[in-house]
Design a protein around this motif. Structure first.
Motif, short mmCIF file in Angstrom:
data_model
loop_
_atom_site.label_atom_id
_atom_site.label_comp_id
_atom_site.label_asym_id
_atom_site.label_seq_id
_atom_site.Cartn_x
_atom_site.Cartn_y
_atom_site.Cartn_z
N LEU A 280 0.82 -1.21 0.00
CA LEU A 280 0.00 0.00 0.00
C LEU A 280 0.86 1.26 0.00
O LEU A 280 0.53 2.24 -0.66
CB LEU A 280 -0.95 0.00 1.21
CG LEU A 280 -2.06 -1.05 1.17
CD1 LEU A 280 -2.73 -1.18 2.53
CD2 LEU A 280 -3.06 -0.74 0.08
N ALA A 281 1.96 1.24 0.73
CA ALA A 281 2.85 2.41 0.77
C ALA A 281 3.50 2.66 -0.58
O ALA A 281 3.65 3.81 -1.00
CB ALA A 281 3.93 2.21 1.84
N ARG A 282 3.88 1.60 -1.28
CA ARG A 282 4.46 1.78 -2.63
C ARG A 282 3.46 2.46 -3.55
O ARG A 282 3.83 3.30 -4.36
CB ARG A 282 4.91 0.44 -3.20
CG ARG A 282 6.23 -0.03 -2.68
CD ARG A 282 6.75 -1.20 -3.49
NE ARG A 282 5.95 -2.39 -3.32
CZ ARG A 282 6.21 -3.37 -2.46
NH1 ARG A 282 7.26 -3.30 -1.69
NH2 ARG A 282 5.43 -4.42 -2.37
N ARG A 283 2.20 2.11 -3.40
CA ARG A 283 1.16 2.73 -4.23
C ARG A 283 1.06 4.23 -3.91
O ARG A 283 0.96 5.06 -4.80
CB ARG A 283 -0.19 2.06 -3.97
CG ARG A 283 -1.30 2.61 -4.83
CD ARG A 283 -2.65 2.17 -4.36
NE ARG A 283 -2.87 2.80 -3.07
CZ ARG A 283 -3.71 2.37 -2.14
NH1 ARG A 283 -4.41 1.29 -2.34
NH2 ARG A 283 -3.86 3.00 -1.00
N VAL A 284 1.13 4.57 -2.63
CA VAL A 284 1.04 5.97 -2.22
C VAL A 284 2.24 6.76 -2.74
O VAL A 284 2.10 7.87 -3.22
CB VAL A 284 0.96 6.08 -0.67
CG1 VAL A 284 1.16 7.51 -0.22
CG2 VAL A 284 -0.39 5.56 -0.20
N TRP A 285 3.45 6.19 -2.65
CA TRP A 285 4.65 6.93 -3.02
C TRP A 285 4.82 7.07 -4.53
O TRP A 285 5.63 7.86 -4.98
CB TRP A 285 5.89 6.28 -2.40
CG TRP A 285 5.93 6.53 -0.93
CD1 TRP A 285 5.73 5.62 0.06
CD2 TRP A 285 6.14 7.77 -0.26
NE1 TRP A 285 5.81 6.21 1.28
CE2 TRP A 285 6.06 7.53 1.12
CE3 TRP A 285 6.38 9.07 -0.69
CZ2 TRP A 285 6.22 8.53 2.06
CZ3 TRP A 285 6.54 10.06 0.25
CH2 TRP A 285 6.47 9.79 1.61
N ARG A 286 4.05 6.33 -5.31
CA ARG A 286 4.10 6.51 -6.77
C ARG A 286 3.48 7.84 -7.16
O ARG A 286 3.79 8.41 -8.18
CB ARG A 286 3.36 5.38 -7.48
CG ARG A 286 4.14 4.11 -7.51
CD ARG A 286 3.45 3.05 -8.35
NE ARG A 286 3.97 1.76 -7.96
CZ ARG A 286 3.25 0.74 -7.57
NH1 ARG A 286 1.94 0.81 -7.56
NH2 ARG A 286 3.82 -0.38 -7.20
#
Length: 171
Positions: A83-89
């Protein structure tokens, strides 16, 4: 995890629907606690929900009932990272960055620090973010904001004083 027995876990692993339902209900508080530790605040509910789905799908693959606690923590941590990787994109705004800082807290001090930063007036917060998070020099900050270096120093000093005062009252 003493909220359930190895028997309940074993029955759920073997496909007993009632045991699975009871296990999912009893694991939710632990999943939520793990998610608060590893996830951004906005992702806690999503991480718990996705983890419950994965538990339902993968429970028969669990090797031993005693390994459930570690398995749950690993599952939540992986979901939080996804989920964090999605946010940081996405390009986060300053408010989102501040919220993420607050929610990534693994200990109380980080959470208190984020709250202290949130309490700062916008013109002080901007200077702190530029200096302490983006690690810009005073001269670079002055050029970016159009203010004098003396003004930048003054705002930075005042902002840090306000953060210290906030942290002193939070403790």
């Amino acid at each position: 995890m003493s909220a359930f027995s190895d028997t309940l876990v074993s029955q759920a692993m073997q496909g007993d629907a009632l045991a699975l339902e009871g296990l999912l209900r009893r694991t939710q508080p632990d999943l939520r606690r793990y998610a608060r530790r590893f996830c951004l605040a906005a992702d806690v509910d999503d991480a718990v929900q996705e983890s419950l789905i994965r538990i339902t799908q993968r429970l028969p693959q669990l090797r031993a009932a005693a390994a459930l606690s570690g398995w749950l923590m690993t599952m939540v941590r992986r979901e939080c990272l996804r989920l964090a990787r999605r946010v940081w994109r996405e390009e986060p705004s300053d408010e989102q960055l501040l919220a993420q800082l607050a929610t990534r807290a693994e200990d109380g001090l980080r959470l208190d620090l984020a709250r202290a930063l949130e309490s700062l007036p916008a013109h002080h917060l901007e200077i702190v973010l530029l200096r302490d998070f983006e690690e810009l020099s005073l001269q670079d900050i002055a050029q970016r904001t159009g203010e004098s270096i003396a003004c930048i120093k003054s705002r930075l000093h005042r902002a840090r004083t306000l953060v210290r005062e906030y942290l002193a009252t939070a403790a």
